[in-house]
Design a protein around this motif. Structure first.
Motif, PDB file in Angstrom:
ATOM      1  N   ASP A 184      30.200  21.615   2.024  1.00 50.05           N
ATOM      2  CA  ASP A 184      31.665  21.555   1.871  1.00 50.05           C
ATOM      3  C   ASP A 184      32.053  21.384   0.407  1.00 50.05           C
ATOM      4  O   ASP A 184      32.953  22.040  -0.106  1.00 50.05           O
ATOM      5  N   LEU A 185      31.318  20.480  -0.236  1.00 51.66           N
ATOM      6  CA  LEU A 185      31.651  20.140  -1.614  1.00 51.66           C
ATOM      7  C   LEU A 185      31.429  21.338  -2.534  1.00 51.66           C
ATOM      8  O   LEU A 185      32.253  21.639  -3.409  1.00 51.66           O
ATOM      9  N   SER A 186      30.325  22.035  -2.314  1.00 49.92           N
ATOM     10  CA  SER A 186      30.067  23.156  -3.224  1.00 49.92           C
ATOM     11  C   SER A 186      31.019  24.306  -2.919  1.00 49.92           C
ATOM     12  O   SER A 186      31.388  25.065  -3.814  1.00 49.92           O
ATOM     13  N   GLN A 187      31.470  24.405  -1.641  1.00 49.00           N
ATOM     14  CA  GLN A 187      32.464  25.432  -1.341  1.00 49.00           C
ATOM     15  C   GLN A 187      33.812  25.118  -1.978  1.00 49.00           C
ATOM     16  O   GLN A 187      34.565  26.010  -2.347  1.00 49.00           O
ATOM     17  N   ALA A 188      34.069  23.804  -2.156  1.00 47.07           N
ATOM     18  CA  ALA A 188      35.308  23.410  -2.831  1.00 47.07           C
ATOM     19  C   ALA A 188      35.196  23.587  -4.336  1.00 47.07           C
ATOM     20  O   ALA A 188      36.097  23.228  -5.085  1.00 47.07           O
ATOM     21  N   GLY A 189      34.059  24.103  -4.786  1.00 49.48           N
ATOM     22  CA  GLY A 189      33.907  24.400  -6.207  1.00 49.48           C
ATOM     23  C   GLY A 189      33.220  23.306  -6.997  1.00 49.48           C
ATOM     24  O   GLY A 189      33.167  23.370  -8.223  1.00 49.48           O
ATOM     25  N   PHE A 190      32.706  22.316  -6.324  1.00 49.12           N
ATOM     26  CA  PHE A 190      32.026  21.236  -7.042  1.00 49.12           C
ATOM     27  C   PHE A 190      30.519  21.313  -6.845  1.00 49.12           C
ATOM     28  O   PHE A 190      30.000  20.929  -5.807  1.00 49.12           O
ATOM     29  N   THR A 191      29.835  21.854  -7.824  1.00 44.62           N
ATOM     30  CA  THR A 191      28.379  21.838  -7.772  1.00 44.62           C
ATOM     31  C   THR A 191      27.897  20.677  -8.630  1.00 44.62           C
ATOM     32  O   THR A 191      28.696  19.941  -9.204  1.00 44.62           O
ATOM     33  N   VAL A 192      26.591  20.574  -8.744  1.00 44.96           N
ATOM     34  CA  VAL A 192      26.047  19.389  -9.405  1.00 44.96           C
ATOM     35  C   VAL A 192      26.468  19.299 -10.873  1.00 44.96           C
ATOM     36  O   VAL A 192      26.665  18.206 -11.417  1.00 44.96           O
ATOM     37  N   SER A 193      26.668  20.451 -11.534  1.00 49.56           N
ATOM     38  CA  SER A 193      26.985  20.383 -12.959  1.00 49.56           C
ATOM     39  C   SER A 193      28.465  20.598 -13.257  1.00 49.56           C
ATOM     40  O   SER A 193      28.854  20.681 -14.414  1.00 49.56           O
ATOM     41  N   THR A 194      29.298  20.670 -12.216  1.00 47.84           N
ATOM     42  CA  THR A 194      30.717  20.943 -12.455  1.00 47.84           C
ATOM     43  C   THR A 194      31.369  19.868 -13.301  1.00 47.84           C
ATOM     44  O   THR A 194      32.062  20.136 -14.270  1.00 47.84           O
ATOM     45  N   ASN A 195      31.146  18.644 -12.917  1.00 49.82           N
ATOM     46  CA  ASN A 195      31.807  17.516 -13.571  1.00 49.82           C
ATOM     47  C   ASN A 195      30.915  16.288 -13.388  1.00 49.82           C
ATOM     48  O   ASN A 195      30.172  16.210 -12.411  1.00 49.82           O
ATOM     49  N   PRO A 196      30.970  15.324 -14.325  1.00 49.90           N
ATOM     50  CA  PRO A 196      30.135  14.136 -14.127  1.00 49.90           C
ATOM     51  C   PRO A 196      30.378  13.474 -12.773  1.00 49.90           C
ATOM     52  O   PRO A 196      29.450  12.922 -12.184  1.00 49.90           O
ATOM     53  N   SER A 197      31.614  13.549 -12.280  1.00 51.15           N
ATOM     54  CA  SER A 197      31.860  12.913 -10.980  1.00 51.15           C
ATOM     55  C   SER A 197      31.030  13.573  -9.886  1.00 51.15           C
ATOM     56  O   SER A 197      30.409  12.894  -9.067  1.00 51.15           O
ATOM     57  N   SER A 198      30.983  14.908  -9.894  1.00 49.61           N
ATOM     58  CA  SER A 198      30.181  15.566  -8.861  1.00 49.61           C
ATOM     59  C   SER A 198      28.693  15.370  -9.126  1.00 49.61           C
ATOM     60  O   SER A 198      27.905  15.217  -8.196  1.00 49.61           O
ATOM     61  N   SER A 199      28.292  15.317 -10.418  1.00 51.55           N
ATOM     62  CA  SER A 199      26.879  15.068 -10.728  1.00 51.55           C
ATOM     63  C   SER A 199      26.434  13.750 -10.118  1.00 51.55           C
ATOM     64  O   SER A 199      25.391  13.662  -9.469  1.00 51.55           O
ATOM     65  N   PHE A 200      27.262  12.716 -10.354  1.00 50.49           N
ATOM     66  CA  PHE A 200      26.907  11.403  -9.818  1.00 50.49           C
ATOM     67  C   PHE A 200      26.928  11.414  -8.291  1.00 50.49           C
ATOM     68  O   PHE A 200      26.077  10.803  -7.655  1.00 50.49           O
ATOM     69  N   PHE A 201      27.912  12.130  -7.693  1.00 51.36           N
ATOM     70  CA  PHE A 201      27.981  12.126  -6.236  1.00 51.36           C
ATOM     71  C   PHE A 201      26.732  12.756  -5.625  1.00 51.36           C
ATOM     72  O   PHE A 201      26.126  12.213  -4.716  1.00 51.36           O
ATOM     73  N   TYR A 202      26.341  13.926  -6.154  1.00 55.23           N
ATOM     74  CA  TYR A 202      25.149  14.576  -5.609  1.00 55.23           C
ATOM     75  C   TYR A 202      23.920  13.692  -5.787  1.00 55.23           C
ATOM     76  O   TYR A 202      23.086  13.557  -4.889  1.00 55.23           O
ATOM     77  N   LEU A 203      23.824  13.065  -6.966  1.00 57.08           N
ATOM     78  CA  LEU A 203      22.652  12.225  -7.223  1.00 57.08           C
ATOM     79  C   LEU A 203      22.611  11.030  -6.277  1.00 57.08           C
ATOM     80  O   LEU A 203      21.613  10.787  -5.595  1.00 57.08           O
ATOM     81  N   LEU A 204      23.730  10.292  -6.198  1.00 52.78           N
ATOM     82  CA  LEU A 204      23.751   9.087  -5.365  1.00 52.78           C
ATOM     83  C   LEU A 204      23.540   9.430  -3.898  1.00 52.78           C
ATOM     84  O   LEU A 204      22.771   8.779  -3.200  1.00 52.78           O
ATOM     85  N   SER A 205      24.237  10.502  -3.433  1.00 51.46           N
ATOM     86  CA  SER A 205      24.131  10.806  -2.004  1.00 51.46           C
ATOM     87  C   SER A 205      22.743  11.329  -1.658  1.00 51.46           C
ATOM     88  O   SER A 205      22.214  11.007  -0.596  1.00 51.46           O
TER      89      SER A 205
END
Lengths: 561, 155, 262
Positions: B91-112
């Motif tokens: 869902d997240l990557s379809q919304a345009g947030f991949t791991v390198s999009t923004n530090p917020s998404s980087s941290f989310f992918y890492l933590l989750s």
């Protein structure tokens, strides 16, 4: 199959302890060899050495060492020594072997986990060494791996590509192994002590291992986290440590908003406690050895335990002293400075108590005792220079000079290694059932003691002159034109001291096979590893020597009143 | 056994240090500059808090009633959680947030994903019927609630 | 026994080399440098005294209590002594930290009371670039996308900005004597470090940050600046010089260079 089970994939803490010690032996031998090559290069940077070219076809084409090869040797030297020698031998090696014996436990709390920690450490070592053989070679950023140098990849320098990834994976594996070990050690101390072995009756060695395990448990997770972030910056295009607008080799990098300082905070939050991980088991060993060969109880046992806890606690609050000139807030530098000098207090308490322990004693100068006394001397010499570096005003000059190199090699390297030598001479009869040759041990000690001062004292003077560390040669710096004699002296002292270690290895391997058989309790010591029965009940503290009215000058822990 | 409980508590302290380090790194990183974009956390991630909480509750019930069936039910809910997490990332990557999009998404992918790895370890421990597994499992439920809360607060 | 003499011998050699050896700081060229030296000397005397006392005691204990078949005194410690040496070292060590803070503050916290000559510093693997405002007194606009070393634009000066036309760019740093200078330290790739031994100051240049550093050199001369933070394979070659000149020479140099760059 059985052979594999008993000697290779064994879950016996004694076998695992020996495996850790073998791993540390290998790592220390390699680490010393790398440092000798580096020292050689520093005094003869243009020398053509045929076998350099054989070993490193790209790093030393034609036998002349390149700066990047020098820096990669330095990185691997530091990483090997800090992680695979100073963290493994005291804790994984001697700790594994003797903690269960000294607290009267049948084994560590989780033998299989124990085996897993060793093999994970072994895998970490292989991964680290693999860095030499991948494209670009081993990383050149030092054991501290500061980004952006460590985060940019090959473009920042040879070895910063795949070699750097190897380094990070190795350190991550090592962290996981250390965490497994820490859980095992703490559980063993808390839940596996024999009857009567109250915490305050444990030998100080056990306190050393216990507190070291607590530090490891809290510190290695942070290193692991930092390593993951760095891996992501390198391979997934994130920007944790990389700011916007970096131009490397005329190429604009596609990162934004990160901070190189963030890595330094995370790294040193681990890195400073790591110093105590290396030295606390040594402090325990030295306390015990001084007490045994002075035939005296430890002076201020409670103060010693308290001081170790104080060191561990303060050790987590001082990481900023590595970053005084990094551009962090000048106010926090002041706070870190006060806390840093405060760590000196429990260290001084320990030194006073060691002197108190030998004071009024009946001193027997066995090799183990000599190395313990040498430890005290070196600990004082290396510790006092820390008072200079702990002040930002002084660090304004000394940061990243050879003064720092001299300081940490004395206090962290030499002191911890002296404690390991002491431990090896002391426990050899228990581990191998034979005695090492004492006269050779004396020769080994005296020459080593002289040698380490001869190596590291000149480095302090180089630092006072302002010589920066991590330079592959000093030709460019005019102000060091007169310092060549210091460099030459240091290098030759290093050759000498390394050669002296052959006496130790010769003695060790000969005694292992052919040494005279040892008695059960050759040093007339009081702790449980020196008594024959398996899980005795304990009736007293670990250091009852020269008790007035007692039959002998020592009373063992399991002896009834 | 007593020592297993001790070990799990210690393990949780170590895991706690990893996540605290990442949390503080995240706060520092967020405070650095204006490039932080609030992450639209997929609704499924919130529902997943309930899935793990339910799993914990069932596990607790199983322990009290000494029921194998409930124990397996809790384990199955854990597996469901991991499956749903995969959908969260999709869902997240379809919304345009991949791991390198923004530090917020980087941290989310890492933590989750770190959390998911720990949950998978927990499933293995449950499958092996380890006596101290419930303690660990409850901590993992709490950890996911913490991560979701953290990202909600940072919006 | 032998160990005692070896410990004493090493102590004596270290003392001798410290007091008489040729390897020492260069003479300071600033007031801060002189203060640094004063503090360092005080510290050296105190720690030196502790060092000598500890090594002498250790050696003495080794000689005095060598086993001659005596029975050791059974002592488990002395709480009064513990309290005494704990509080004594605590006061001494923390006193050190507090005493040195003034010198630290003078570099990093004190507000400048006079106008400073501002120099823009941009380090890269493995060289230094210093930028002075030209006759117009203004630094021109820059952008990383214009950075190009081969066309001689290491700062990324924007040619469209008239203020950028007369900026003076130099690979060595020249400053007028007795003048407050403020460097704005930046790096465009990895961490570097600006270190002048004679000024007793050192500061990292961290990518993504602009770090100010002030100093006032009080003696004309040429001083070396070695990069002091590992920056890659050319770290050991990353060196420049600080040239402290008279005010007239400096002004003349700046005008000449400004003319050349136009």
């Amino acid at each position: 199959m059985t052979w594999l089970r008993t000697h290779v994939f064994s879950t016996d803490h004694k076998v695992i302890g020996k495996q850790y010690i073998s791993l540390a032996f290998f790592s220390v031998a390699l680490g010393i060899m790398l440092s000798l090559i580096m020292r050689f290069h520093l005094i003869r940077p243009d020398a053509k050495i045929g076998w350099f070219a054989l070993l490193w076809p790209t790093g030393a084409t034609g036998g002349i060492m390149t700066p990047e090869l020098y820096l990669s040797l330095m990185t691997i030297h530091g990483t090997l020594m800090v992680f695979f020698v100073l963290t493994t031998a005291p804790q994984g090696g001697f700790g594994n072997y003797f903690l269960p014996l000294q607290i009267g436990a049948p084994d560590m709390a989780f033998p299989v986990l124990n085996m897993l920690s060793f093999w994970t450490t072994f895998l970490a070592l292989l991964t680290l060494l693999a860095a030499f053989f991948v494209e670009g070679g081993a990383p050149l950023g030092g054991w501290t791996a500061y980004p952006p140098l460590s985060a940019l990849g090959q473009i920042a320098g040879p070895g910063q590509g795949l070699g750097m990834d190897c380094w990070i994976v190795s350190i991550a594996l090592f962290s996981i192994a250390s965490l497994m070990g820490a859980i095992n050690f703490i559980t063993t101390v808390l839940d596996m002590r024999t009857q009567g072995m109250d915490l305050m009756r444990m030998p100080l060695t056990c306190w050393g291992w216990f507190i070291t395990a607590i530090i490891s448990l809290l510190a290695f997770g942070v290193l692991l986290a930092a390593g993951l972030l760095l891996l992501m910056d390198r391979n997934l295009g994130t920007s944790f440590f990389l700011p916007a607008g970096l131009v490397v080799s005329d190429q604009l990098q596609n990162h934004s908003g990160g901070s190189p300082i963030l890595w330094q905070h995370l790294f040193w939050f681990f890195g400073h406690p790591e110093v105590y991980i290396a030295i606390l088991p040594g402090m325990g060993i030295v306390s015990t050895v001084l007490s045994v060969f002075s035939r005296k109880p430890i002076f201020g046992y409670k103060a010693m335990v308290f001081a170790m806890f104080a060191i561990a606690l303060l050790g987590f609050l001082v990481w900023g002293h590595h970053m005084f000139i990094s551009g962090m807030s000048p106010y926090s530098a002041m706070t870190f400075s006060v806390l840093t000098l405060a760590v000196g207090v429990p260290s001084a308490i320990k030194t006073f108590n060691w002197l108190g322990t030998i004071w009024g004693g009946d001193l027997h100068f066995t090799p183990a005792m000599l190395f313990a006394l040498g430890f005290v001397s070196v600990f004082v010499s290396g510790g006092l220079t820390g008072l200079f570096l702990g002040q930002p005003a002084i660090d304004l000059y000394f940061h990243d000079t050879y003064f720092v190199v001299g300081h940490f090699h004395m206090i962290m390297g030499v002191a911890a290694i002296f404690a390991m030598f002491s431990a090896m001479y002391y426990w050899f009869p228990k581990m191998h059932g034979r005695m090492m040759n004492a006269p050779l041990g004396h020769v080994h000690f005296y020459l080593t003691f002289l040698g380490v001062y001869a190596i590291f004292i000149p480095m302090h003077f180089l630092g006072i002159m302002g010589a920066p560390r991590r330079y592959s040669d000093f030709k460019e710096l005019e102000f060091l034109a007169d310092a060549g004699v210091l460099q030459k002296f240091t290098t030759h002292s290093a050759y000498f001291t390394a050669a002296v270690q052959l006496i130790f290895f010769g003695n060790y391997f000969y005694a292992k096979r052919r040494g005279p058989a040892a008695e059960v309790n050759p040093w007339r010591a009081t702790t449980l590893e020196w008594q024959p029965s398996s899980r005795p009940e304990v009736h007293r503290g670990p250091d009852v020597y020269s008790l007035p009215g007692a039959r002998e000058d020592f009373v063992m822990q399991q002896d009834k009143k | 056994m007593k020592r297993q409980t001790t070990a799990v508590i210690l393990l949780l302290i170590a895991v706690g240090m990893v996540f605290s380090a990442l949390t503080s790194a995240m706060f520092v990183r967020r405070g650095l500059g204006g490039d932080w974009i609030a992450l639209p956390i997929p609704a499924l991630a919130l529902w997943n808090v309930l899935v793990l909480a339910a799993s914990s509750a069932v596990l607790e019930l199983s322990r009290r009633r000494n029921s194998r069936t409930l124990w397996w039910a809790a384990t199955a809910l854990g597996m469901l959680f991991v499956g749903l997490q995969l959908q969260v990332w999709r869902d997240l990557s379809q919304a345009g947030f991949t791991v390198s999009t923004n530090p917020s998404s980087s941290f989310f992918y890492l933590l989750s994903s770190l959390h998911a790895a720990h949950v998978i370890g927990g499933i293995a421990a449950l499958a092996a019927a380890a006596s101290a597994a419930p303690l660990y499992w409850h901590a993992m439920s709490a950890l996911w609630a913490y991560i979701v809360l953290l990202f909600r607060c940072l919006q | 026994m032998g160990l005692a003499f070896l410990v004493w011998l090493l102590t004596a050699v270290i003392l001798y080399l410290t007091a008489r050896g040729p390897w020492w700081f260069p003479a300071p060229i600033s007031q801060h440098g002189a203060e640094f030296d004063k503090h360092f000397t005080t510290l050296l005397w105190i720690t030196g005294a502790i060092f000598v006392a500890a090594q002498l005691l250790l050696g003495y204990a080794i000689v005095r209590f060598k086993s001659r078949g005596q029975y050791a005194t059974h002592s488990e410690g002395n709480n009064k002594l513990e309290l005494l040496w704990t509080s004594a070292t605590a006061i001494l060590f923390i006193g050190f930290a507090l005493a040195a803070n003034g010198i630290w503050a003078s570099v990093h916290l004190d507000q400048a009371t006079e106008a400073a000559l501002k120099i823009d510093v941009l380090a890269k693997q493995f060289s230094w670039n210093f930028r002075y405002p030209g006759p117009d007194g203004k630094l021109g606009r820059t952008d990383v996308k214009f950075i190009n070393d081969s066309t001689g634009n290491p700062f990324g000066l924007d040619e469209k900005d008239p203020a950028a036309k007369d900026d003076v760019i130099s690979s060595t740093i020249r400053v007028p004597v007795n003048t407050l200078v403020e460097l704005n330290l930046r790096s465009r790739d990895v961490i570097h470090n600006f270190f002048v031994r004679e000024l007793r100051i050192k500061q990292d240049l961290v990518p993504g940050m602009t770090i100010p550093l002030r100093f006032k050199a009080q003696k004309e001369g040429t001083y070396e600046v070695p990069c002091s933070e590992l920056c890659g394979l050319g770290h050991h070659q990353m060196r420049t010089t600080l040239i402290v000149m008279s005010n007239e020479d400096f002004t003349r140099w700046l005008v000449d260079e400004g003319r050349k760059s136009r």
